[in-house]
Design a protein around this motif. Structure first.
Motif, PDB file in Angstrom:
ATOM      1  N   ALA A  92      39.617  28.234 -12.672  1.00  0.00           N
ATOM      2  CA  ALA A  92      39.233  27.556 -13.916  1.00  0.00           C
ATOM      3  C   ALA A  92      39.383  28.497 -15.114  1.00  0.00           C
ATOM      4  O   ALA A  92      40.435  29.101 -15.295  1.00  0.00           O
ATOM      5  CB  ALA A  92      37.817  26.981 -13.775  1.00  0.00           C
ATOM      6  N   ILE A  93      38.314  28.625 -15.915  1.00  0.00           N
ATOM      7  CA  ILE A  93      38.453  29.381 -17.163  1.00  0.00           C
ATOM      8  C   ILE A  93      38.733  30.862 -16.897  1.00  0.00           C
ATOM      9  O   ILE A  93      39.427  31.518 -17.684  1.00  0.00           O
ATOM     10  CB  ILE A  93      37.196  29.187 -18.052  1.00  0.00           C
ATOM     11  CG1 ILE A  93      37.493  29.682 -19.465  1.00  0.00           C
ATOM     12  CG2 ILE A  93      35.973  29.835 -17.446  1.00  0.00           C
ATOM     13  CD1 ILE A  93      36.473  29.234 -20.486  1.00  0.00           C
ATOM     14  N   LEU A 110      29.486  33.272 -10.638  1.00  0.00           N
ATOM     15  CA  LEU A 110      29.118  33.482  -9.238  1.00  0.00           C
ATOM     16  C   LEU A 110      30.274  34.189  -8.566  1.00  0.00           C
ATOM     17  O   LEU A 110      31.439  33.942  -8.886  1.00  0.00           O
ATOM     18  CB  LEU A 110      28.884  32.150  -8.535  1.00  0.00           C
ATOM     19  CG  LEU A 110      27.597  31.408  -8.813  1.00  0.00           C
ATOM     20  CD1 LEU A 110      27.586  30.101  -8.036  1.00  0.00           C
ATOM     21  CD2 LEU A 110      26.405  32.253  -8.422  1.00  0.00           C
ATOM     22  N   VAL A 143      35.995  34.409  -7.808  1.00  0.00           N
ATOM     23  CA  VAL A 143      35.151  34.308  -8.988  1.00  0.00           C
ATOM     24  C   VAL A 143      34.952  32.820  -9.284  1.00  0.00           C
ATOM     25  O   VAL A 143      35.905  32.055  -9.328  1.00  0.00           O
ATOM     26  CB  VAL A 143      35.883  35.019 -10.151  1.00  0.00           C
ATOM     27  CG1 VAL A 143      35.579  34.377 -11.472  1.00  0.00           C
ATOM     28  CG2 VAL A 143      35.556  36.493 -10.158  1.00  0.00           C
ATOM     29  N   ILE A 144      33.684  32.420  -9.440  1.00  0.00           N
ATOM     30  CA  ILE A 144      33.345  31.007  -9.604  1.00  0.00           C
ATOM     31  C   ILE A 144      32.646  30.814 -10.944  1.00  0.00           C
ATOM     32  O   ILE A 144      31.443  31.067 -11.047  1.00  0.00           O
ATOM     33  CB  ILE A 144      32.390  30.564  -8.470  1.00  0.00           C
ATOM     34  CG1 ILE A 144      32.885  31.051  -7.128  1.00  0.00           C
ATOM     35  CG2 ILE A 144      32.119  29.071  -8.535  1.00  0.00           C
ATOM     36  CD1 ILE A 144      33.437  30.008  -6.246  1.00  0.00           C
ATOM     37  N   PRO A 145      33.355  30.359 -11.971  1.00  0.00           N
ATOM     38  CA  PRO A 145      32.660  30.049 -13.223  1.00  0.00           C
ATOM     39  C   PRO A 145      31.734  28.852 -13.015  1.00  0.00           C
ATOM     40  O   PRO A 145      32.125  27.870 -12.372  1.00  0.00           O
ATOM     41  CB  PRO A 145      33.800  29.682 -14.190  1.00  0.00           C
ATOM     42  CG  PRO A 145      35.057  30.155 -13.534  1.00  0.00           C
ATOM     43  CD  PRO A 145      34.801  30.107 -12.068  1.00  0.00           C
ATOM     44  N   VAL A 146      30.510  28.963 -13.529  1.00  0.00           N
ATOM     45  CA  VAL A 146      29.542  27.878 -13.369  1.00  0.00           C
ATOM     46  C   VAL A 146      29.028  27.457 -14.737  1.00  0.00           C
ATOM     47  O   VAL A 146      29.214  28.160 -15.731  1.00  0.00           O
ATOM     48  CB  VAL A 146      28.355  28.283 -12.459  1.00  0.00           C
ATOM     49  CG1 VAL A 146      28.836  28.517 -11.054  1.00  0.00           C
ATOM     50  CG2 VAL A 146      27.648  29.509 -12.996  1.00  0.00           C
ATOM     51  N   ALA A 147      28.361  26.320 -14.761  1.00  0.00           N
ATOM     52  CA  ALA A 147      27.805  25.807 -16.012  1.00  0.00           C
ATOM     53  C   ALA A 147      26.814  26.820 -16.574  1.00  0.00           C
ATOM     54  O   ALA A 147      26.119  27.510 -15.831  1.00  0.00           O
ATOM     55  CB  ALA A 147      27.122  24.477 -15.766  1.00  0.00           C
ATOM     56  N   ARG A 153      22.785  31.562  -9.061  1.00  0.00           N
ATOM     57  CA  ARG A 153      21.860  31.336  -7.948  1.00  0.00           C
ATOM     58  C   ARG A 153      22.637  30.914  -6.717  1.00  0.00           C
ATOM     59  O   ARG A 153      23.758  30.458  -6.815  1.00  0.00           O
ATOM     60  CB  ARG A 153      20.847  30.247  -8.317  1.00  0.00           C
ATOM     61  CG  ARG A 153      19.754  30.745  -9.227  1.00  0.00           C
ATOM     62  CD  ARG A 153      18.958  29.596  -9.781  1.00  0.00           C
ATOM     63  NE  ARG A 153      19.762  28.837 -10.720  1.00  0.00           N
ATOM     64  CZ  ARG A 153      19.363  27.687 -11.260  1.00  0.00           C
ATOM     65  NH1 ARG A 153      18.225  27.153 -10.923  1.00  0.00           N
ATOM     66  NH2 ARG A 153      20.135  27.058 -12.123  1.00  0.00           N
TER      67      ARG A 153
END
Lengths: 96, 138
Positions: free
Chosen positions: A9-10, A52, A74-78, A84
């Motif tokens: 994503a971003i 995350l 790498v996990i972009p989250v809101a 968490r």
């Protein structure tokens, strides 16, 4: 040791690649990886605190060690709050 | 069953797939691409997944739903790639003995999917602006 990190994503868009390789001195933790990502890829620096990191397709805390060959992403989250672990929001079970 | 797919989703076939003589209720939710959000117009939209992890999380979701509710069958399919206006992005189809539990589990599955499954939506607006919509994950 070389650590390959997949980007989504971003994060992928900002770096312009689907993955990056970091060379990190052992032993390596998720926190070390987080700091190295921000240092070596300045376009990610503002995202890093809220990202995350997934190791082995599950969320990893900063103190978790990383071993050679692990699947890392790498996990972009809101926005809103520190990263968490996955938890399932509770739901009442119907008795009917 | 769970699936990520780049092809259009046949939601009618998924509804049919979960039907059963044991079920008194089948509930199917479709997420579709909306053209207008307030007064902003969507030009294009695409979904990106971390496929291995998304499939794992979808499987965990189905297992958790089966643990909490008397699910007879469930089908959860999410589309990835570029979608046109009105196209189906996600389908959740569940069958249960009674309608209350079918509604509940269908609602829980789609709400929780949005929170915990690593699938991102990139929305390009007609005015050229662009926005990533993230899962909440936790």
């Amino acid at each position: 040791m070389p650590v390959t990190v997949r980007l989504f994503a971003i994060a992928r868009q900002r770096v312009g690649r689907a993955s990056v390789v970091l060379d990190l001195p052992e032993p390596v933790t998720v926190g070390d990886l987080r700091r190295a990502l921000a240092a070596e890829h300045p376009t990610l620096a503002s995202l890093v605190p809220s990202l995350l990191i997934a190791v082995g397709f599950d969320h990893a805390d900063d103190d978790q060690p990383i071993f050679s060959g692990a699947d890392i992403a790498v996990i972009p989250v809101a926005s809103g709050g520190a990263p968490r672990r996955l938890t399932f929001p509770d739901a009442e079970r119907s008795d009917r | 069953m769970i699936e990520l797919t780049e092809s259009p989703i046949n939601h009618a076939a998924l509804t049919e797939r979960v039907r059963s003589n044991l079920a008194g209720a089948v509930c199917t939710f479709l997420g579709t691409v909306r053209e207008m959000t307030d007064d902003r117009q969507t030009a294009s939209l695409d979904y990106e997944a971390y496929p291995e992890m998304a499939v794992n999380k979808l499987a965990e979701l189905e297992a958790e739903a089966r643990r909490r509710w008397p699910v007879i069958d469930a089908a959860i399919v999410h589309r990835v790639g570029q979608l046109g206006l009105g196209e189906v992005s996600v389908v959740v189809a569940v069958s249960c003995p009674h309608r209350d539990e079918a509604f509940e589990v269908c609602r829980w599955l789609i709400d929780t999917l949005k929170e915990v499954v690593p699938i991102w939506k990139r929305e390009v607006w007609a005015d050229g602006a662009e926005e990533w919509v993230h899962p909440r994950l936790g």
